[in-house]
Design a protein around this motif. Structure first.
Motif, PDB file in Angstrom:
ATOM      1  N   ALA A 277       0.823  -1.219   0.000  1.00  0.00           N
ATOM      2  CA  ALA A 277       0.000   0.000   0.000  1.00  0.00           C
ATOM      3  C   ALA A 277       0.850   1.260   0.000  1.00  0.00           C
ATOM      4  O   ALA A 277       0.329   2.355  -0.187  1.00  0.00           O
ATOM      5  CB  ALA A 277      -0.931  -0.007   1.213  1.00  0.00           C
ATOM      6  N   ARG A 278       2.156   1.107   0.233  1.00  0.00           N
ATOM      7  CA  ARG A 278       3.057   2.258   0.313  1.00  0.00           C
ATOM      8  C   ARG A 278       4.241   2.059  -0.617  1.00  0.00           C
ATOM      9  O   ARG A 278       4.732   0.944  -0.798  1.00  0.00           O
ATOM     10  CB  ARG A 278       3.590   2.437   1.750  1.00  0.00           C
ATOM     11  N   ASP A 279       4.692   3.139  -1.185  1.00  0.00           N
ATOM     12  CA  ASP A 279       5.927   3.101  -1.965  1.00  0.00           C
ATOM     13  C   ASP A 279       7.113   3.051  -1.019  1.00  0.00           C
ATOM     14  O   ASP A 279       7.036   3.485   0.133  1.00  0.00           O
ATOM     15  CB  ASP A 279       6.036   4.332  -2.868  1.00  0.00           C
ATOM     16  N   ARG A 280       8.206   2.549  -1.516  1.00  0.00           N
ATOM     17  CA  ARG A 280       9.426   2.557  -0.728  1.00  0.00           C
ATOM     18  C   ARG A 280       9.924   3.984  -0.532  1.00  0.00           C
ATOM     19  O   ARG A 280       9.827   4.815  -1.432  1.00  0.00           O
ATOM     20  CB  ARG A 280      10.524   1.761  -1.435  1.00  0.00           C
ATOM     21  N   ILE A 317       7.212 -12.323  -1.735  1.00  0.00           N
ATOM     22  CA  ILE A 317       8.525 -11.846  -2.179  1.00  0.00           C
ATOM     23  C   ILE A 317       8.589 -11.716  -3.696  1.00  0.00           C
ATOM     24  O   ILE A 317       9.312 -10.856  -4.218  1.00  0.00           O
ATOM     25  CB  ILE A 317       9.661 -12.748  -1.647  1.00  0.00           C
ATOM     26  N   ASN A 318       7.802 -12.524  -4.401  1.00  0.00           N
ATOM     27  CA  ASN A 318       7.746 -12.395  -5.860  1.00  0.00           C
ATOM     28  C   ASN A 318       7.106 -11.063  -6.251  1.00  0.00           C
ATOM     29  O   ASN A 318       7.613 -10.340  -7.123  1.00  0.00           O
ATOM     30  CB  ASN A 318       6.955 -13.564  -6.447  1.00  0.00           C
ATOM     31  N   ASN A 319       6.008 -10.716  -5.599  1.00  0.00           N
ATOM     32  CA  ASN A 319       5.364  -9.422  -5.859  1.00  0.00           C
ATOM     33  C   ASN A 319       6.249  -8.259  -5.427  1.00  0.00           C
ATOM     34  O   ASN A 319       6.205  -7.183  -6.031  1.00  0.00           O
ATOM     35  CB  ASN A 319       4.015  -9.350  -5.129  1.00  0.00           C
ATOM     36  N   MET A 320       7.029  -8.486  -4.388  1.00  0.00           N
ATOM     37  CA  MET A 320       7.943  -7.435  -3.936  1.00  0.00           C
ATOM     38  C   MET A 320       8.945  -7.096  -5.031  1.00  0.00           C
ATOM     39  O   MET A 320       9.217  -5.921  -5.317  1.00  0.00           O
ATOM     40  CB  MET A 320       8.667  -7.900  -2.669  1.00  0.00           C
ATOM     41  N   ILE A 325      10.785  -3.363  -6.073  1.00  0.00           N
ATOM     42  CA  ILE A 325      12.213  -3.302  -6.363  1.00  0.00           C
ATOM     43  C   ILE A 325      12.406  -2.644  -7.715  1.00  0.00           C
ATOM     44  O   ILE A 325      11.892  -3.123  -8.726  1.00  0.00           O
ATOM     45  CB  ILE A 325      12.845  -4.705  -6.373  1.00  0.00           C
ATOM     46  N   LYS A 326      13.142  -1.570  -7.730  1.00  0.00           N
ATOM     47  CA  LYS A 326      13.313  -0.797  -8.964  1.00  0.00           C
ATOM     48  C   LYS A 326      14.707  -0.930  -9.565  1.00  0.00           C
ATOM     49  O   LYS A 326      14.896  -0.697 -10.756  1.00  0.00           O
ATOM     50  CB  LYS A 326      13.040   0.692  -8.688  1.00  0.00           C
ATOM     51  N   ASN A 327      15.681  -1.287  -8.751  1.00  0.00           N
ATOM     52  CA  ASN A 327      17.062  -1.257  -9.217  1.00  0.00           C
ATOM     53  C   ASN A 327      17.720  -2.619  -9.074  1.00  0.00           C
ATOM     54  O   ASN A 327      17.493  -3.341  -8.103  1.00  0.00           O
ATOM     55  CB  ASN A 327      17.870  -0.232  -8.407  1.00  0.00           C
ATOM     56  N   ASP A 328      18.558  -2.965 -10.058  1.00  0.00           N
ATOM     57  CA  ASP A 328      19.389  -4.148  -9.929  1.00  0.00           C
ATOM     58  C   ASP A 328      20.321  -3.977  -8.730  1.00  0.00           C
ATOM     59  O   ASP A 328      20.659  -2.866  -8.328  1.00  0.00           O
ATOM     60  CB  ASP A 328      20.223  -4.358 -11.192  1.00  0.00           C
TER      61      ASP A 328
END
Length: 378
Positions: A277-280, A317-320, A325-328
């Motif tokens: 529900a929240r962005d990082r 964790i797959n949805n995470m 997760i935006k960056n390698d």
């Protein structure tokens, strides 16, 4: 799509006897002592949790640490984050970490989280009784002593580094009066020893409302991070009511959940839903948790999250990775490798076998497959 995510699991060393615990809790006390004697608080409550094949290991046994390392690597764990107990020069539970340093057969990468708080009798409800006080004598000589203890670990090729900076996490920086001074001193000492500084981190939610601008990163420590926001939703006036109501029993949980559905924090599905529900926040790494149940430590005053399964954990964790997760080369910090006293463990148990580790392996296999496909496209 990102495909180089590193998964770090928090690692508890409290699985061997020490003189201090013998004095405080009884001879041969370890984390297993509380785990074995735990009792269910409601119908269907999975207590006690039992390690697969009753593997109540002793971490002074080098084969136990080697087993953990090989098992973690086999299932896609990229590193352990050891809890480190330093009290102004006094060490506790340091042997597993020191033994690991000298045992090069252990291949698991690692970093350290300084659990920088006083030890109290929380486990028997007497949290005002201090067993060993964390006194911050934050002068240069003390900081140098602590750094020099850590330096052999930092120099270890297995130690996790980011941009030639050893990763070091402080659990509760707000307890320190001169935390920024420590960061300044340690960064200089690290550069004097061939590094580009220290990669300093801290844990949320403990450090909300604290100036963490001197740190390089934060960690969403779950499920307490998400529970922090859920508690805010039900309002300050209801927070204490909810907290105590969740400890009355399963029936009371159901009632309070119907009255205040947004405050239902003991349901794994709801917590995981609220995670997304929240962005990082900027410079904050994602956290995840297998489950949570601190009944072994707190008895009838425990807080537990019910409904977790390996399949739900995989979806989580797959949805995470897909959504947050935006960056390698990002990290996910999992609570935990072996927090049996808090019901948070990747290690196999009698109920789920290797299920949670298999969930991690599925994720890592998927990321490897995606990486290979991207490589072919290039």
């Amino acid at each position: 799509m990102v495909n180089n995510v590193k998964i770090i699991a928090f690692y508890l060393p409290q699985y061997h006897a020490i003189p201090e615990n013998d004095e405080w809790w009884g001879k041969d006390f370890t984390e297993w002592t509380n785990v074995k004697k735990s009792k269910p608080n409601y119908k269907g409550h999975n207590q006690p949790e039992v390690p697969l094949n009753h593997n109540y290991y002793n971490l002074l046994d080098k084969d136990a640490q080697l087993w953990q390392s090989n098992l973690g690597l086999k299932y896609g764990i990229d590193g352990f984050c050891y809890y480190h107990y330093w009290f102004n020069g006094k060490l506790l539970l340091e042997k597993p970490m020191e033994n690991m340093l000298h045992n090069k057969d252990i291949k698991m990468p690692y970093c350290v989280c300084w659990a920088n708080e006083s030890w109290t009798r929380n486990w028997d409800g007497n949290n005002k009784k201090v067993l060993i006080k964390q006194e911050y004598n934050e002068n240069y000589d003390q900081l140098l002593m602590h750094f020099n203890y850590m330096l052999p670990f930092f120099k270890d090729e297995r130690y996790i580094k980011v941009d030639n900076k050893p990763m070091f996490i402080i659990y509760k920086p707000f307890l320190m009066t001169k935390c920024n001074y420590m960061i300044e001193v340690w960064n200089k000492l690290a550069k004097d020893n061939g590094f580009d500084g220290i990669y300093f981190g801290f844990q949320y939610p403990e450090s909300f409302n604290y100036d963490v601008s001197a740190f390089d990163f934060g960690i969403e420590f779950e499920p307490l991070y998400t529970r922090y926001f859920l508690n805010k939703k039900i309002g300050k006036g209801l927070k204490k009511i909810f907290y105590y109501a969740t400890h009355i029993g399963h029936f009371a949980n159901k009632v309070i959940n119907k009255i205040f559905p947004k405050g239902k924090v003991d349901d794994y599905d709801l917590i995981v839903k609220d995670v997304f529900a929240r962005d990082r926040m900027k410079n904050v790494y994602c956290g995840a948790f297998t489950s949570w149940d601190n009944t072994p430590r707190r008895g009838k005053l425990s807080y537990s999250v019910y409904g977790s399964t390996p399949e739900k954990f995989f979806n989580y964790i797959n949805n995470m990775v897909n959504k947050k997760i935006k960056n390698d080369n990002d990290f996910i910090f999992i609570n935990a490798w072996n927090e049996w006293g808090e019901g948070a463990h990747l290690e196999p148990d009698e109920l789920n076998g290797y299920g949670y580790l298999e969930a991690v392996k599925r994720l890592k296999d998927r990321l490897t497959e995606a990486k290979n496909i991207d490589g072919e496209r290039l």
